[in-house]
Design an enzyme around this catalytic site. Structure first.
Site, PDB file in Angstrom:
ATOM      1  N   ASP A 204      56.416   5.312  16.906  1.00 55.80           N
ATOM      2  CA  ASP A 204      57.480   5.382  16.223  1.00 55.80           C
ATOM      3  C   ASP A 204      58.250   5.082  17.303  1.00 55.80           C
ATOM      4  O   ASP A 204      58.608   6.350  17.906  1.00 55.80           O
ATOM      5  CB  ASP A 204      57.296   5.653  14.764  1.00 55.80           C
ATOM      6  CG  ASP A 204      59.190   5.065  14.568  1.00 55.80           C
ATOM      7  OD1 ASP A 204      60.222   5.426  14.731  1.00 55.80           O
ATOM      8  OD2 ASP A 204      59.031   5.267  13.641  1.00 55.80           O
ATOM      9  N   HIS A 205      58.876   3.946  17.809  1.00 52.58           N
ATOM     10  CA  HIS A 205      59.617   4.744  19.389  1.00 52.58           C
ATOM     11  C   HIS A 205      60.639   6.012  18.635  1.00 52.58           C
ATOM     12  O   HIS A 205      61.692   6.837  20.115  1.00 52.58           O
ATOM     13  CB  HIS A 205      60.618   3.619  20.277  1.00 52.58           C
ATOM     14  CG  HIS A 205      61.646   3.042  20.078  1.00 52.58           C
ATOM     15  ND1 HIS A 205      61.275   2.071  18.663  1.00 52.58           N
ATOM     16  CD2 HIS A 205      62.610   3.522  20.206  1.00 52.58           C
ATOM     17  CE1 HIS A 205      62.601   1.567  18.563  1.00 52.58           C
ATOM     18  NE2 HIS A 205      63.547   2.781  19.196  1.00 52.58           N
ATOM     19  N   HIS A 267      62.286   4.709  11.016  1.00 53.63           N
ATOM     20  CA  HIS A 267      62.430   4.867  11.938  1.00 53.63           C
ATOM     21  C   HIS A 267      63.467   6.558  11.421  1.00 53.63           C
ATOM     22  O   HIS A 267      63.600   7.361  11.111  1.00 53.63           O
ATOM     23  CB  HIS A 267      63.646   4.282  12.499  1.00 53.63           C
ATOM     24  CG  HIS A 267      62.899   3.260  13.661  1.00 53.63           C
ATOM     25  ND1 HIS A 267      62.165   3.464  14.309  1.00 53.63           N
ATOM     26  CD2 HIS A 267      63.439   1.469  13.710  1.00 53.63           C
ATOM     27  CE1 HIS A 267      61.501   2.330  14.717  1.00 53.63           C
ATOM     28  NE2 HIS A 267      62.263   1.963  14.367  1.00 53.63           N
TER      29      HIS A 267
HETATM   30  C1  BG6 Z   1      63.372  -1.714  16.298  1.00 59.32           C
HETATM   31  C2  BG6 Z   1      63.692  -2.115  15.160  1.00 59.32           C
HETATM   32  O1  BG6 Z   1      62.299  -0.725  15.973  1.00 59.32           O
HETATM   33  O2  BG6 Z   1      64.018  -0.574  16.264  1.00 59.32           O
HETATM   34  C3  BG6 Z   1      65.205  -3.551  15.454  1.00 59.32           C
HETATM   35  O3  BG6 Z   1      62.241  -3.444  14.520  1.00 59.32           O
HETATM   36  C4  BG6 Z   1      65.778  -2.468  16.261  1.00 59.32           C
HETATM   37  O4  BG6 Z   1      65.020  -3.859  14.233  1.00 59.32           O
HETATM   38  C5  BG6 Z   1      64.918  -1.589  17.020  1.00 59.32           C
HETATM   39  O5  BG6 Z   1      66.851  -3.707  16.255  1.00 59.32           O
HETATM   40  C6  BG6 Z   1      66.713  -0.396  17.096  1.00 59.32           C
HETATM   41  O6  BG6 Z   1      65.812   0.858  17.575  1.00 59.32           O
HETATM   42  P1  BG6 Z   1      66.939   1.579  19.061  1.00 59.32           P
HETATM   43  O7  BG6 Z   1      65.844   2.105  20.042  1.00 59.32           O
HETATM   44  O8  BG6 Z   1      67.536   0.277  19.564  1.00 59.32           O
HETATM   45  O9  BG6 Z   1      68.147   2.360  17.488  1.00 59.32           O
END
Ligand code: BG6
Length: 514
Positions: A204-205, A267
């Site tokens: 989960d990035h 997230h």
């Molecule tokens: C991804 C989603 O996991 O996270 C996207 O699939 C979303 O829809 C993105 O835009 C948001 O990531 P960050 O790092 O830009 O907040």
């Protein structure tokens, strides 16, 4: 509005992102789905940032795997991605040797011969680069391929250490991990049939973001915040993941996903677990995962009245006209997919009982802002009621800004200079960029490094993903059974649907402005 006093929170000693001797063993990173956007935009720039920091082993290689034959263009294309990823000078002496270690192998993901070919290809890479049979497979593919690819890797003996019993094999799996509880359970079962749990890295990035990791440092690396981090002092908590972008051409994916599956279930729940968990015994995978799981399992079943959903219609973002969700490419003109979701949750444990926690995530909102807001209880007596302007004392607020403009704000009341006792809210600010300088890291650096090191602390585990799906699946089912009649219900570029405001108004509260 609060006045902002910037209290320079400069780092006292120079900060290096180099952790002590955290250099992985020689290895190959094998990226399935390498022709996709993620590889070029995030993974290769992140690997190169690690190289710049001296955190990659000398014996290292990246092998891209996808269907099309891109052997001639893959490495230069990745170089382009690295340069665009930021923080890299085209004349950087490390760049060419790094790009020279990028290889490509074309195969269909369901072709037995292809896996035999890949096996031989990787053995050749080991011979050429000294990578010793250690492999990190990264599945940057559509979720329907996760189980199949892992099945084929197992069938062709690519998931075990090599013939001499040396080498490790780990697999990173991108999100979404399932689409509901049942599918997540099935996926877990399928991949656990091939891999041991300690070989699986469910990514989960958000957990790669410095500001998310800093939630734990803020809470458990300082002595003064933890004593007030509970129901006695906190009135409520808000976690917002607002995006101003739309679905960016991902119509077919988003139609099946929606905001709850795409962002809230993963997230936002990860962030919530860091905000709410008890101090773990150590910063090791098992200890951290145990505490996170306790938070998710202590969340009361979420009544449907405590959920709201929305979908954007046409509007204006950054002064530009934008289309509504239903007009986006490859989206059903009558789509009922939500692009905004919000829920009120309560964690039924000693620390949090009775403290409402409001979560929201949405696309095409007025601003891009991800933040955690802790709203503290009011002082018991309002002593400073000297004139009309300060009848209402503003609560103390702690805002952890995950992105953009990463930092922390603490709001408190201060006496306005003058002969009367007038109180005005002011902000004390900590900015990451001011304290530590701007970083070009994209969050994948830490997670890729940890996976190469075998450290799963910042990755989701089997029980964790099932626990969060168990919370949200009943909501998804209830929503599917009662399609919304009023979509679209918010204009692109607005603060979201009115029903989201009502969720808090009902409790006598209001969202923080975006
Ligand atoms: C991804 C989603 O996991 O996270 C996207 O699939 C979303 O829809 C993105 O835009 C948001 O990531 P960050 O790092 O830009 O907040």
């Amino acid at each position: 509005m609060a006045t902002t006093v910037t209290v320079p929170a400069t780092a006292v000693t120079p900060v290096s992102i180099k952790a002590d001797e955290r250099i992985p063993e020689p290895c190959v990173v094998v990226i399935f789905g390498a022709s996709g956007d993620l590889t070029k935009r995030k993974l290769l720039p992140a690997l190169y940032h690690l190289e710049q920091e001296g955190l990659l082993p000398k014996e290292f290689s990246v092998v891209g795997v996808a269907r099309r034959d891109l052997s001639a263009t893959f490495a230069p294309d990745m170089q382009d991605g690295i340069l665009k990823g930021g923080g890299v000078d085209a004349n950087d002496a490390r760049l060419k040797p790094f790009v020279d270690r990028i290889e490509y192998f074309a195969t269909n993901f369901d072709d037995d011969n292809g896996y035999e070919g890949l096996k031989k290809f990787l053995a050749d890479v080991d011979g050429k680069r000294g990578t010793k049979g250690n492999r990190l497979f990264y599945l940057a593919v559509a979720p329907e391929f996760f189980a199949d690819i892992i099945g084929y890797l197992g069938k062709h003996n690519l998931t075990q250490s090599n013939e001499n019993g040396n080498g490790w094999v780990r697999v990173v799996i991108e999100k979404p991990f399932g689409t509901d509880l049942e599918s997540a359970k099935k996926l877990n079962k399928d991949i656990n049939a091939v891999l041991k749990e300690d070989q699986i890295f469910r990514i989960d990035h958000y957990l790669g973001k410095e500001t998310v990791q800093n939630i734990l440092v803020f809470r458990f690396g300082n002595g003064i915040f933890e004593p007030v981090w509970n129901r006695n002092y906190i009135d409520h908590v808000e976690i917002t993941a607002a995006e101003s972008i739309g679905i960016e051409g991902r119509g077919p994916f988003y139609e099946k996903a929606g905001a709850l599956r795409d962002v809230l279930q993963n997230h936002v729940m990860e962030v919530l677990s860091f905000v709410a968990m008890e101090p773990p015994d150590s910063f090791e995978a098992q200890a951290v995962r145990t505490e996170k799981l306790k938070v998710w399992r202590a969340i009361e079943k979420i009544p449907i009245e405590n959920t709201v959903r929305g979908q954007y219609g046409p509007g204006k973002v950054d002064d530009k006209d934008v289309i509504g969700y239903r007009q986006e490419d490859r989206v059903d003109p009558n789509s009922t997919t939500e692009t905004f979701a919000s829920v009120r949750v309560v964690i039924e444990n000693w620390r949090w009982a009775g403290v409402p926690i409001y979560l929201r995530a949405g696309k095409r909102l007025e601003q891009r802002v991800t933040e955690v807001t802790i709203v503290f209880k009011q002082p018991p007596l309002h002593l400073f009621k000297t004139n009309g302007t300060n009848d209402k004392i503003e609560p103390n607020i702690l805002k952890m800004r995950i992105q953009p403009d990463e930092g922390i704000t603490l709001r408190f009341g201060a006496k306005v200079p003058g002969p009367t006792t007038n109180v005005k809210p002011v902000n004390m600010e900590f900015s990451y960029a001011d304290a530590f300088g701007k970083s070009s890291a994209n969050g994948y650096e830490r997670l890729l490094l940890d996976a190469m090191l075998g450290d799963a602390t910042l990755f989701a585990d089997r029980e964790g993903v099932e626990a969060t799906w168990a919370l949200f699946t009943p909501i998804l089912e209830a929503w599917a059974a009662t399609p919304p009649k009023n979509f679209p219900n918010y204009a692109a570029g607005s603060e979201g649907p009115k029903c989201a405001d009502e969720l808090l108004e009902h409790d006598g509260r209001a969202w923080q402005e975006l």
